[in-house]
Design a protein around this motif. Structure first.
Motif, PDB file in Angstrom:
ATOM      1  N   LYS A 119       7.523   2.888  -9.806  1.00  0.00           N
ATOM      2  CA  LYS A 119       7.023   1.601 -10.299  1.00  0.00           C
ATOM      3  C   LYS A 119       7.282   0.561  -9.213  1.00  0.00           C
ATOM      4  O   LYS A 119       8.372   0.013  -9.115  1.00  0.00           O
ATOM      5  N   GLN A 120       6.268   0.290  -8.403  1.00  0.00           N
ATOM      6  CA  GLN A 120       6.435  -0.631  -7.281  1.00  0.00           C
ATOM      7  C   GLN A 120       6.797  -2.039  -7.739  1.00  0.00           C
ATOM      8  O   GLN A 120       7.550  -2.730  -7.064  1.00  0.00           O
ATOM      9  N   ASP A 121       6.298  -2.448  -8.897  1.00  0.00           N
ATOM     10  CA  ASP A 121       6.605  -3.797  -9.385  1.00  0.00           C
ATOM     11  C   ASP A 121       8.017  -3.906  -9.943  1.00  0.00           C
ATOM     12  O   ASP A 121       8.482  -5.001 -10.245  1.00  0.00           O
ATOM     13  N   GLY A 122       8.736  -2.807 -10.046  1.00  0.00           N
ATOM     14  CA  GLY A 122      10.104  -2.819 -10.558  1.00  0.00           C
ATOM     15  C   GLY A 122      11.167  -2.702  -9.476  1.00  0.00           C
ATOM     16  O   GLY A 122      12.357  -2.588  -9.768  1.00  0.00           O
ATOM     17  N   ILE A 123      10.762  -2.735  -8.205  1.00  0.00           N
ATOM     18  CA  ILE A 123      11.722  -2.592  -7.105  1.00  0.00           C
ATOM     19  C   ILE A 123      12.647  -3.810  -7.071  1.00  0.00           C
ATOM     20  O   ILE A 123      12.198  -4.945  -7.169  1.00  0.00           O
ATOM     21  N   ASP A 161       0.813  -1.215   0.000  1.00  0.00           N
ATOM     22  CA  ASP A 161       0.000   0.000   0.000  1.00  0.00           C
ATOM     23  C   ASP A 161       0.851   1.272   0.000  1.00  0.00           C
ATOM     24  O   ASP A 161       0.619   2.193   0.776  1.00  0.00           O
ATOM     25  N   GLY A 162       1.888   1.281  -0.864  1.00  0.00           N
ATOM     26  CA  GLY A 162       2.701   2.480  -1.025  1.00  0.00           C
ATOM     27  C   GLY A 162       3.774   2.679   0.028  1.00  0.00           C
ATOM     28  O   GLY A 162       4.405   3.730   0.080  1.00  0.00           O
ATOM     29  N   THR A 163       3.991   1.670   0.876  1.00  0.00           N
ATOM     30  CA  THR A 163       5.015   1.768   1.909  1.00  0.00           C
ATOM     31  C   THR A 163       5.993   0.610   1.770  1.00  0.00           C
ATOM     32  O   THR A 163       5.585  -0.544   1.699  1.00  0.00           O
ATOM     33  N   LYS A 193      15.054  -6.615  17.420  1.00  0.00           N
ATOM     34  CA  LYS A 193      14.204  -6.421  16.242  1.00  0.00           C
ATOM     35  C   LYS A 193      14.285  -4.980  15.769  1.00  0.00           C
ATOM     36  O   LYS A 193      14.535  -4.069  16.548  1.00  0.00           O
ATOM     37  N   PHE A 194      14.046  -4.806  14.470  1.00  0.00           N
ATOM     38  CA  PHE A 194      14.007  -3.458  13.906  1.00  0.00           C
ATOM     39  C   PHE A 194      12.994  -3.423  12.774  1.00  0.00           C
ATOM     40  O   PHE A 194      12.625  -4.456  12.214  1.00  0.00           O
ATOM     41  N   ALA A 195      12.551  -2.228  12.446  1.00  0.00           N
ATOM     42  CA  ALA A 195      11.691  -1.994  11.284  1.00  0.00           C
ATOM     43  C   ALA A 195      11.902  -0.560  10.824  1.00  0.00           C
ATOM     44  O   ALA A 195      11.879   0.365  11.632  1.00  0.00           O
ATOM     45  N   ARG A 196      12.158  -0.406   9.532  1.00  0.00           N
ATOM     46  CA  ARG A 196      12.260   0.918   8.905  1.00  0.00           C
ATOM     47  C   ARG A 196      11.243   0.942   7.771  1.00  0.00           C
ATOM     48  O   ARG A 196      11.238   0.055   6.923  1.00  0.00           O
ATOM     49  N   SER A 197      10.397   1.943   7.750  1.00  0.00           N
ATOM     50  CA  SER A 197       9.390   2.070   6.708  1.00  0.00           C
ATOM     51  C   SER A 197       9.592   3.370   5.948  1.00  0.00           C
ATOM     52  O   SER A 197       9.955   4.395   6.539  1.00  0.00           O
ATOM     53  N   PHE A 198       9.352   3.306   4.641  1.00  0.00           N
ATOM     54  CA  PHE A 198       9.549   4.447   3.757  1.00  0.00           C
ATOM     55  C   PHE A 198       8.310   4.613   2.890  1.00  0.00           C
ATOM     56  O   PHE A 198       7.888   3.672   2.222  1.00  0.00           O
ATOM     57  N   TYR A 199       7.743   5.817   2.922  1.00  0.00           N
ATOM     58  CA  TYR A 199       6.610   6.139   2.055  1.00  0.00           C
ATOM     59  C   TYR A 199       7.132   6.270   0.627  1.00  0.00           C
ATOM     60  O   TYR A 199       8.132   6.936   0.376  1.00  0.00           O
TER      61      TYR A 199
END
Length: 112
Positions: free
Chosen positions: A79-83, A38-40, A67-73
């Motif tokens: 192109k999300q399918d090209g990551i 969803d864009g993140t 534990k860790f978590a980094r989120s990026f908007y």
């Protein structure tokens, strides 16, 4: 952001893509996860503490585990399918390509 520690991150931008680099020293590929939803874009995982040997006393312990978590908007102009991601020498590189409409375009100038 959540967790006991956060890996340091660099974010770069070129005309074609964004590049995210995160330091994950001493970690194996199976110790972390990368997902987009969803864009993140979220990089998460866990760095486990080394097993302590009997008879060995620590004088100093500064390396953080847990534990860790980094989120990026992600902007809508990627192109999300090209990551794509690669991991080498403790650094994960995540390439996030821009959509064609987000790239700079040269505009022709007509002379009359």
């Amino acid at each position: 952001t959540a967790g006991n520690w956060l890996p340091p991150v660099d974010i770069l931008e070129s005309k074609d893509a964004y590049l995210i680099r995160a330091e994950l020293p001493g970690m194996k590929k199976e110790d972390f996860n990368l997902e987009v939803n969803d864009g993140t874009l979220t990089l998460s995982g866990e760095r486990k503490a080394e097993a302590r040997s009997d008879g060995v006393a620590y004088h100093r312990s500064e390396r953080v585990n847990g534990k860790f978590a980094r989120s990026f908007y992600l902007p809508r102009t990627v192109k999300q399918d090209g990551i794509k991601a690669s991991y080498q020498d403790g650094i994960i590189e995540i390439q996030v390509p821009k959509a064609e409409e987000a790239k700079p375009k040269q505009i022709a100038i007509n002379v009359h």
